[in-house]
Design a protein around this motif. Sequence first.
Motif, PDB file in Angstrom:
ATOM      1  N   LEU B 233       0.837  -1.213   0.000  1.00 48.20           N
ATOM      2  CA  LEU B 233       0.000   0.000   0.000  1.00 48.20           C
ATOM      3  C   LEU B 233       0.868   1.258   0.000  1.00 48.20           C
ATOM      4  CD1 LEU B 233      -2.751  -1.063   2.527  1.00 48.20           C
ATOM      5  CD2 LEU B 233      -3.149  -0.278   0.189  1.00 48.20           C
ATOM      6  N   ASP B 234       1.954   1.207   0.751  1.00 50.05           N
ATOM      7  CA  ASP B 234       2.865   2.363   0.767  1.00 50.05           C
ATOM      8  C   ASP B 234       3.495   2.547  -0.611  1.00 50.05           C
ATOM      9  OD1 ASP B 234       2.282   2.715   3.434  1.00 50.05           O
ATOM     10  OD2 ASP B 234       3.998   1.547   4.121  1.00 50.05           O
ATOM     11  N   ALA B 235       3.729   1.435  -1.322  1.00 52.08           N
ATOM     12  CA  ALA B 235       4.307   1.525  -2.662  1.00 52.08           C
ATOM     13  C   ALA B 235       3.325   2.167  -3.643  1.00 52.08           C
ATOM     14  CB  ALA B 235       4.733   0.142  -3.149  1.00 52.08           C
ATOM     15  N   LEU B 236       2.027   1.948  -3.411  1.00 50.73           N
ATOM     16  CA  LEU B 236       1.023   2.556  -4.300  1.00 50.73           C
ATOM     17  C   LEU B 236       0.917   4.065  -4.102  1.00 50.73           C
ATOM     18  CD1 LEU B 236      -2.223   0.381  -4.514  1.00 50.73           C
ATOM     19  CD2 LEU B 236      -0.472   0.759  -6.250  1.00 50.73           C
ATOM     20  N   GLY B 237       1.208   4.513  -2.884  1.00 57.48           N
ATOM     21  CA  GLY B 237       1.015   5.927  -2.538  1.00 57.48           C
ATOM     22  C   GLY B 237       1.623   6.890  -3.538  1.00 57.48           C
ATOM     23  N   PRO B 238       2.929   6.770  -3.853  1.00 59.88           N
ATOM     24  CA  PRO B 238       3.535   7.723  -4.795  1.00 59.88           C
ATOM     25  C   PRO B 238       2.869   7.676  -6.175  1.00 59.88           C
ATOM     26  CG  PRO B 238       5.223   6.398  -3.705  1.00 59.88           C
ATOM     27  CD  PRO B 238       3.900   5.823  -3.309  1.00 59.88           C
ATOM     28  N   ILE B 239       2.384   6.517  -6.565  1.00 59.46           N
ATOM     29  CA  ILE B 239       1.747   6.407  -7.882  1.00 59.46           C
ATOM     30  C   ILE B 239       0.434   7.179  -7.891  1.00 59.46           C
ATOM     31  CG2 ILE B 239       0.840   4.797  -9.603  1.00 59.46           C
ATOM     32  CD1 ILE B 239       2.755   2.680  -8.381  1.00 59.46           C
ATOM     33  N   ILE B 240      -0.353   6.997  -6.845  1.00 59.91           N
ATOM     34  CA  ILE B 240      -1.621   7.740  -6.757  1.00 59.91           C
ATOM     35  C   ILE B 240      -1.347   9.240  -6.778  1.00 59.91           C
ATOM     36  CG2 ILE B 240      -3.623   8.232  -5.302  1.00 59.91           C
ATOM     37  CD1 ILE B 240      -3.408   5.369  -4.206  1.00 59.91           C
ATOM     38  N   ARG B 241      -0.395   9.662  -5.955  1.00 59.44           N
ATOM     39  CA  ARG B 241      -0.122  11.107  -5.880  1.00 59.44           C
ATOM     40  C   ARG B 241       0.414  11.635  -7.214  1.00 59.44           C
ATOM     41  NH1 ARG B 241       1.374   9.249  -0.806  1.00 59.44           N
ATOM     42  NH2 ARG B 241       3.586   9.125  -1.324  1.00 59.44           N
ATOM     43  N   GLY B 242       1.247  10.835  -7.891  1.00 59.86           N
ATOM     44  CA  GLY B 242       1.787  11.268  -9.182  1.00 59.86           C
ATOM     45  C   GLY B 242       0.699  11.408 -10.233  1.00 59.86           C
ATOM     46  N   LEU B 243      -0.259  10.483 -10.234  1.00 61.35           N
ATOM     47  CA  LEU B 243      -1.342  10.566 -11.212  1.00 61.35           C
ATOM     48  C   LEU B 243      -2.257  11.751 -10.894  1.00 61.35           C
ATOM     49  CD1 LEU B 243      -2.177   6.784 -11.763  1.00 61.35           C
ATOM     50  CD2 LEU B 243      -0.850   8.325 -13.225  1.00 61.35           C
ATOM     51  N   GLU B 244      -2.405  12.050  -9.606  1.00 66.26           N
ATOM     52  CA  GLU B 244      -3.207  13.230  -9.245  1.00 66.26           C
ATOM     53  C   GLU B 244      -2.514  14.516  -9.710  1.00 66.26           C
ATOM     54  OE1 GLU B 244      -5.700  11.390  -5.448  1.00 66.26           O
ATOM     55  OE2 GLU B 244      -3.789  12.398  -5.078  1.00 66.26           O
ATOM     56  N   ARG B 245      -1.181  14.542  -9.611  1.00 70.57           N
ATOM     57  CA  ARG B 245      -0.449  15.712 -10.126  1.00 70.57           C
ATOM     58  C   ARG B 245      -0.629  15.836 -11.632  1.00 70.57           C
ATOM     59  NH1 ARG B 245       3.649  13.863  -6.771  1.00 70.57           N
ATOM     60  NH2 ARG B 245       4.744  12.955  -8.556  1.00 70.57           N
ATOM     61  N   LEU B 246      -0.510  14.707 -12.334  1.00 72.45           N
ATOM     62  CA  LEU B 246      -0.696  14.718 -13.791  1.00 72.45           C
ATOM     63  C   LEU B 246      -2.082  15.248 -14.146  1.00 72.45           C
ATOM     64  CD1 LEU B 246      -0.047  13.940 -16.734  1.00 72.45           C
ATOM     65  CD2 LEU B 246      -0.725  11.589 -16.173  1.00 72.45           C
ATOM     66  N   SER B 247      -3.078  14.785 -13.427  1.00 74.81           N
ATOM     67  CA  SER B 247      -4.448  15.209 -13.700  1.00 74.81           C
ATOM     68  C   SER B 247      -4.599  16.713 -13.466  1.00 74.81           C
ATOM     69  CB  SER B 247      -5.409  14.422 -12.810  1.00 74.81           C
ATOM     70  OG  SER B 247      -6.741  14.692 -13.154  1.00 74.81           O
ATOM     71  N   ALA B 248      -3.974  17.200 -12.401  1.00 78.63           N
ATOM     72  CA  ALA B 248      -4.045  18.645 -12.113  1.00 78.63           C
ATOM     73  C   ALA B 248      -3.407  19.444 -13.245  1.00 78.63           C
ATOM     74  CB  ALA B 248      -3.353  18.938 -10.782  1.00 78.63           C
ATOM     75  N   GLU B 249      -2.291  18.932 -13.767  1.00 75.00           N
ATOM     76  CA  GLU B 249      -1.632  19.616 -14.887  1.00 75.00           C
ATOM     77  C   GLU B 249      -2.542  19.652 -16.109  1.00 75.00           C
ATOM     78  OE1 GLU B 249       2.139  17.725 -15.687  1.00 75.00           O
ATOM     79  OE2 GLU B 249       2.710  17.967 -13.582  1.00 75.00           O
ATOM     80  N   LEU B 250      -3.151  18.525 -16.412  1.00 80.36           N
ATOM     81  CA  LEU B 250      -4.040  18.475 -17.579  1.00 80.36           C
ATOM     82  C   LEU B 250      -5.195  19.454 -17.414  1.00 80.36           C
ATOM     83  CD1 LEU B 250      -4.267  14.623 -18.291  1.00 80.36           C
ATOM     84  CD2 LEU B 250      -2.802  16.320 -19.397  1.00 80.36           C
TER      85      LEU B 250
END
Lengths: 421, 421
Positions: B233-250
């Motif tokens: 679950l901790d390994a998933l954390g950075p991926i979720i946050r990174g995709l949220e950043r990408l979405s914010a950029e879009l």
Amino acid sequence: MGRTPEPSADRQVETHAPAAFAFLDRLVQQASLLGAEHGAQAVLADELNRLGFDLEWISIDPGICNEPDAGVPTVSYEGRRVLVGRRGDWSSTGRYRSLLINGHLDVVPVGSSEQWSAEPFRPTYTPDGRLIGRGAGDMKAGFAMVTLALDALGVTCPQSHEWPLCVVGAIEEECTGNGTLASIRAQVIADGVLLPEPTALAISLSGIGVLWIDVVAKGSSRHAGESDGVNALDALGPIIRGLERLSAELNRDAQPAGADRRETYRVNVGLLRAGDWHSNVPGEARMGIRFGFPSNWTLEESENCIREQISAIAAADAWLCRHPPVVSLAGLRATGYTMSEQDEFVGTFAQAHRETHGASPVMTGFDSTTDARFYRNRLDLPTLCYGPTAHGIHAPDEAVELRSIVDGARTLTRAIPAWIQ
Amino acid sequence: MGRTPEPSADRQVETHAPAAFAFLDRLVQQASLLGAEHGAQAVLADELNRLGFDLEWISIDPGICNEPDAGVPTVSYEGRRVLVGRRGDWSSTGRYRSLLINGHLDVVPVGSSEQWSAEPFRPTYTPDGRLIGRGAGDMKAGFAMVTLALDALGVTCPQSHEWPLCVVGAIEEECTGNGTLASIRAQVIADGVLLPEPTALAISLSGIGVLWIDVVAKGSSRHAGESDGVNALDALGPIIRGLERLSAELNRDAQPAGADRRETYRVNVGLLRAGDWHSNVPGEARMGIRFGFPSNWTLEESENCIREQISAIAAADAWLCRHPPVVSLAGLRATGYTMSEQDEFVGTFAQAHRETHGASPVMTGFDSTTDARFYRNRLDLPTLCYGPTAHGIHAPDEAVELRSIVDGARTLTRAIPAWIQ
């Protein structure tokens, strides 16, 4: 045959090792997961029968969960029992001290089976002498260590069949402890208790407190394309972080757990389930947490601490204060336990280990729990854990070093007669 | 009976409304979840049969997933077909323009059923005129709106039975679009396409790109009491946050999606599964993500964007760089689509709405997708969504305003003849 059967017993241990390994192989083949423990118990029953034990099957009353130190069951106890084997002279003439050997046959889930290099319940052997399999280390190898010692003693000390020995084949050690608790309620006790848990031939004398907690957080489910959904996973976030802070605080002030170590309390999100559709915002998220507590805390203190922490987190959170998470206990409700290093029972095993291996055993404790807590906290019985060397307990490719089973059995051929006679 | 049957048709819509609501009630009773769509299709088939449609069932070739715009199926297509009803004169004499009405009968999962105030598949009526039920709004009510209009037109315009009309009862709109795609591959097309999706009587002309992505992260499973585990679950954390950043950029550079709105791209962790035992550190965590993309991106651009983002996140993370997450597509692979407001087809529906309701309809677009994309992107057919007013789409207590079914049907009694004749 005198009081020093050691050298001969060592040879007998070596002689009987292949049979003990075969017994372990049969045990590991049984996928004795929660609710499916009987197959492994039947294998143990056959082995105990061969060794001259009388067998008894103890039912677990569903009302056991009302005991103050019971775990919270999640699976019905119908048709699930505790195996008890008893041998020797249990009359209270004072001729012998009795010994109870308690092990558990339940194993934890295999997790991601593709992370295993072998089938978890098909015993696999490595070139460096390990047996890989779920439960091989925790703790089926412990049973093999015990039966190996008894086989050797059966040859070197024919009178060992008179010794008051009892073997408990428990279930639910991994999740409630209610199997061992049921056996204790049925008066299955003795003058000393050995749990052949995997200690790498150290003597383990303590365990911390452990609670299992389920937390359900609500979100506000929506189509993923809409703006006003609240993902229940996001609602869980502050709770996880808050419990991690609490755990860090407890660790800062950790209890001493022996001369050279302190207790360590870990919080673990062991399972998490949320949502069922990529395009739906999950309206609910459930997590199962294992929380370690100081060994000197009562269950009430532990439960209150967790509940208060989660309440405080919720009160400080804009969403959770209006949608409080639901907290429940499911599974382990374990208080810590300790056993004095100075006790004669411990000294007997330490001395046997020294005689066998030429060095004092490491004295240690678990940053987890075992069923030893019931014998210690309810009955104040001399209790210790001593067993083989395992790797990857609760992990993929769990394994046991076969040689450590032999080494442990050699200790037992000295420790058991020394305690009993 | 002339070209202006409106007042009479309005009365006929009112007259036939109870029968349309009863049809909707029967549709909602069918729990047409993924893989179990047939019951609802059978209800629609009966209704189309009653209305004089000839029925056809179109199989979905498993090879459909090789189409460049197909979704990634997760359930076998064996025994699962698309219902097509056809009525009227389809000869190419140029006498009429044909109309295809495409709706989907699949519904999304109910989520946490205890968050519903009623059984999700037992239609329940509120005092303010709503029908509660999973799929009531999205989009079974759209079928009721259409059949209600056809019933009314059957009385006011007997010649309506000659009009070349086609109704597609699709499956898998919610997860792949492959039902509609299969019907298009079988040449089920027409001069204009109406999707009676729930638009609250707005005309929806566009949809964004949507990808479903599965991400599996590895941890290092251990006993929860040990120090060296890595929680997946901790390994998933950075991926979720990174995709949220990408979405914010879009979203910062979002496409215009009409005169007064811009597209919005949302990222949603729609499902998450990790671990199965409180005291085991989860060695694997799986999440299912819905990711919204600009409507002018190709599928290849979208897929590359996601994969590159996750690779970059992994490369920058101490754990993930050595244990790269596994990314796969499962379900929707939807490109955006748009339809010009100036098109005659759109104008026809807008004019009919204006005549019926005394005001121009709202022109809008979805920040999600519909099967309209196939008609637009493959065939450039005039296509729009226009349908009832729904609440809680994909949420507990999903509902439709029954009155909006009547209001929408009144528009259709003007729009359909105006387009066809």
